[in-house]
Design an enzyme around this catalytic site. Structure first.
Site, PDB file in Angstrom:
ATOM      1  N   THR A 133      25.886 -18.880 -22.539  1.00 27.64           N
ATOM      2  CA  THR A 133      25.396 -20.181 -22.102  1.00 27.64           C
ATOM      3  C   THR A 133      24.827 -20.982 -23.269  1.00 27.64           C
ATOM      4  O   THR A 133      24.400 -20.390 -24.282  1.00 27.64           O
ATOM      5  CB  THR A 133      24.287 -19.989 -21.046  1.00 27.64           C
ATOM      6  OG1 THR A 133      23.653 -21.236 -20.773  1.00 27.64           O
ATOM      7  CG2 THR A 133      23.213 -19.021 -21.541  1.00 27.64           C
ATOM      8  N   ASP A 134      24.779 -22.307 -23.110  1.00 33.66           N
ATOM      9  CA  ASP A 134      24.141 -23.132 -24.142  1.00 33.66           C
ATOM     10  C   ASP A 134      22.616 -23.023 -24.103  1.00 33.66           C
ATOM     11  O   ASP A 134      21.927 -23.457 -25.027  1.00 33.66           O
ATOM     12  CB  ASP A 134      24.574 -24.597 -24.023  1.00 33.66           C
ATOM     13  CG  ASP A 134      24.239 -25.240 -22.682  1.00 33.66           C
ATOM     14  OD1 ASP A 134      23.675 -24.559 -21.800  1.00 33.66           O
ATOM     15  OD2 ASP A 134      24.549 -26.440 -22.510  1.00 33.66           O
ATOM     16  N   GLU A 135      22.080 -22.412 -23.037  1.00 35.69           N
ATOM     17  CA  GLU A 135      20.625 -22.314 -22.926  1.00 35.69           C
ATOM     18  C   GLU A 135      20.012 -21.410 -23.991  1.00 35.69           C
ATOM     19  O   GLU A 135      18.810 -21.480 -24.250  1.00 35.69           O
ATOM     20  CB  GLU A 135      20.232 -21.841 -21.523  1.00 35.69           C
ATOM     21  CG  GLU A 135      20.631 -22.824 -20.443  1.00 35.69           C
ATOM     22  CD  GLU A 135      19.947 -22.571 -19.106  1.00 35.69           C
ATOM     23  OE1 GLU A 135      18.749 -22.217 -19.114  1.00 35.69           O
ATOM     24  OE2 GLU A 135      20.609 -22.738 -18.072  1.00 35.69           O
ATOM     25  N   TYR A 159      15.567 -15.937 -18.571  1.00 35.00           N
ATOM     26  CA  TYR A 159      17.031 -15.911 -18.427  1.00 35.00           C
ATOM     27  C   TYR A 159      17.717 -16.153 -19.766  1.00 35.00           C
ATOM     28  O   TYR A 159      18.555 -15.356 -20.207  1.00 35.00           O
ATOM     29  CB  TYR A 159      17.493 -16.959 -17.416  1.00 35.00           C
ATOM     30  CG  TYR A 159      18.949 -17.326 -17.570  1.00 35.00           C
ATOM     31  CD1 TYR A 159      19.948 -16.372 -17.412  1.00 35.00           C
ATOM     32  CD2 TYR A 159      19.339 -18.630 -17.911  1.00 35.00           C
ATOM     33  CE1 TYR A 159      21.285 -16.692 -17.580  1.00 35.00           C
ATOM     34  CE2 TYR A 159      20.676 -18.957 -18.071  1.00 35.00           C
ATOM     35  CZ  TYR A 159      21.649 -17.988 -17.909  1.00 35.00           C
ATOM     36  OH  TYR A 159      22.967 -18.307 -18.083  1.00 35.00           O
ATOM     37  N   LYS A 163      20.078 -13.659 -22.171  1.00 33.18           N
ATOM     38  CA  LYS A 163      21.452 -13.975 -22.576  1.00 33.18           C
ATOM     39  C   LYS A 163      21.569 -14.009 -24.101  1.00 33.18           C
ATOM     40  O   LYS A 163      22.576 -13.556 -24.667  1.00 33.18           O
ATOM     41  CB  LYS A 163      21.892 -15.315 -21.982  1.00 33.18           C
ATOM     42  CG  LYS A 163      22.200 -15.277 -20.496  1.00 33.18           C
ATOM     43  CD  LYS A 163      23.350 -14.338 -20.137  1.00 33.18           C
ATOM     44  CE  LYS A 163      24.699 -14.873 -20.601  1.00 33.18           C
ATOM     45  NZ  LYS A 163      25.816 -13.997 -20.122  1.00 33.18           N
TER      46      LYS A 163
END
Length: 354
Positions: A133-135, A159, A163
């Site tokens: 993810t870009d998060e 989260y 990741k």
């Protein structure tokens, strides 16, 4: 190819499974634990295909994973299984640490042992594709900067930290053990079969029932929105043509404030469902601003230039076309929505397995 997809009954995973079965000649082994976010109805359209196999397995279960690899002999792994809801990670981070970090480690080790046992030709062709993810990049400063494949990691939530950890593990296994890995980082996905706790489906379904549309803060957080079927097409492109050891950012070229997304959904519903709940005359009346989420990142935006230059992928859907398709899908699949909202999709599954 025979592709093992983890999390193939989830939102993005099921889109990948459907894409492979409907638009290639490849075989899919769908490995999914079937947590709350896993729903076999998401792949019911292709479940009868001779090229589709389902295995209900937890990616943290080393021996069960070994059995799946030995039985099905995959040519590639696409790893999408993850706990992915930020609010849930704030309330209970343990499951995110377990699935996203320990699960990825377990899968890497099983895949490495399997890969080492292949002949030279199959070893060279094998791929382990980790979908992230870009998060993991955290907050972007200003309005012009973009996440690239070399942006430093600065995760903000349990989260995104879990990741980020899994991304680092995958790259370490490639560097240390030469396992042929590829990593992709995507922006916010939306589209059919999205679990109703997420922003887009939550707004659609709440509006149809005349319930409030809760928006964090003032809704000024900016995200890059990617239609899930565009993402699935990109992922298949990467597993076929991507280079080992590389990272590819996948984005929709659609930066929108959350409040813009919600208002666009309201406008689409004005057009598609003019007969509103009795308590309102306009859907936008339902918008309510609520206390912001702890550690809420302000802006994400992806530079997807590398995957376009090297692999020739660009999204087919604009935000407007993709969101209209999404709203229409939810309107046409109210039964699916009800079964997810009332939990009957899980109860029936548990009854069938008892």
């Amino acid at each position: 190819m025979k592709i093992l997809v983890t999390g193939g009954a989830g939102f993005i995973g099921s889109a990948v499974v459907r894409e492979i079965i409907q638009h290639s000649n490849d075989t899919v082994i769908n490995v999914d634990k079937l947590t709350y976010a896993g729903n076999l109805e998401n792949v019911s359209d292709i479940a009868d295909s001779e090229r589709y196999i389902f295995e209900q397995v937890d990616i943290c279960d080393h021996s069960a994973l070994e059995h799946v690899f030995e039985l099905h002999q995959p040519d590639a792994v696409m790893h999408l299984a993850a706990e992915s809801h930020v609010d849930r990670s704030i309330d209970g981070p343990a499951a995110f640490i377990h699935t996203n970090i320990v699960g990825t480690y377990t899968l890497l080790e099983v895949a490495r042992k399997y890969w080492k046992g292949l002949n030279e030709t199959k070893q060279a062709a094998f791929r382990f594709h980790h979908i992230s993810t870009d998060e993991v990049f955290g907050d972007l400063e200003g309005t012009d900067s973009l996440f690239t494949e070399t942006t430093p990691y600065a995760p903000s939530s349990p989260y995104s930290a879990s990741k980020a950890s899994s991304d680092h593990l995958v790259r370490a296994w490639q560097r240390t053990y030469n396992l042929p890995t590829i990593v992709t980082n995507c922006s916010n996905n939306y589209g059919p079969y999205h679990f109703p706790e997420k922003l887009v489906p939550l707004m659609i379904l709440n509006a149809l029932e005349g319930k409030s549309l809760p928006v964090y803060g003032q809704g000024t957080q900016i995200r890059d929105w990617l239609y899930v079927e565009d993402h699935a097409r990109a992922l298949l492109k990467v597993i076929k043509e991507g280079k080992v050891g590389e990272t590819y950012n996948i984005g929709g070229h659609n930066e929108k404030q959350n409040i813009e997304v919600v208002k666009t959904i309201c406008l689409l519903l004005e057009e598609l469902v003019p007969q509103k709940p009795q308590n309102i005359s306009h859907y936008e009346e339902l918008i309510t601003f609520v206390q912001d989420r702890p550690g809420h990142d302000v802006r994400y935006a992806i530079d997807a230039g590398k995957i376009e230059r090297e692999l020739g992928w660009v999204p087919e859907e604009s935000f407007e076309t993709g969101l209209k398709k999404t709203v229409q899908w939810y309107l046409e699949n109210q039964e699916w929505c009800k079964r997810v909202q009332d939990g009957s999709y899980q109860r029936e599954r548990l009854g069938a397995s008892s």
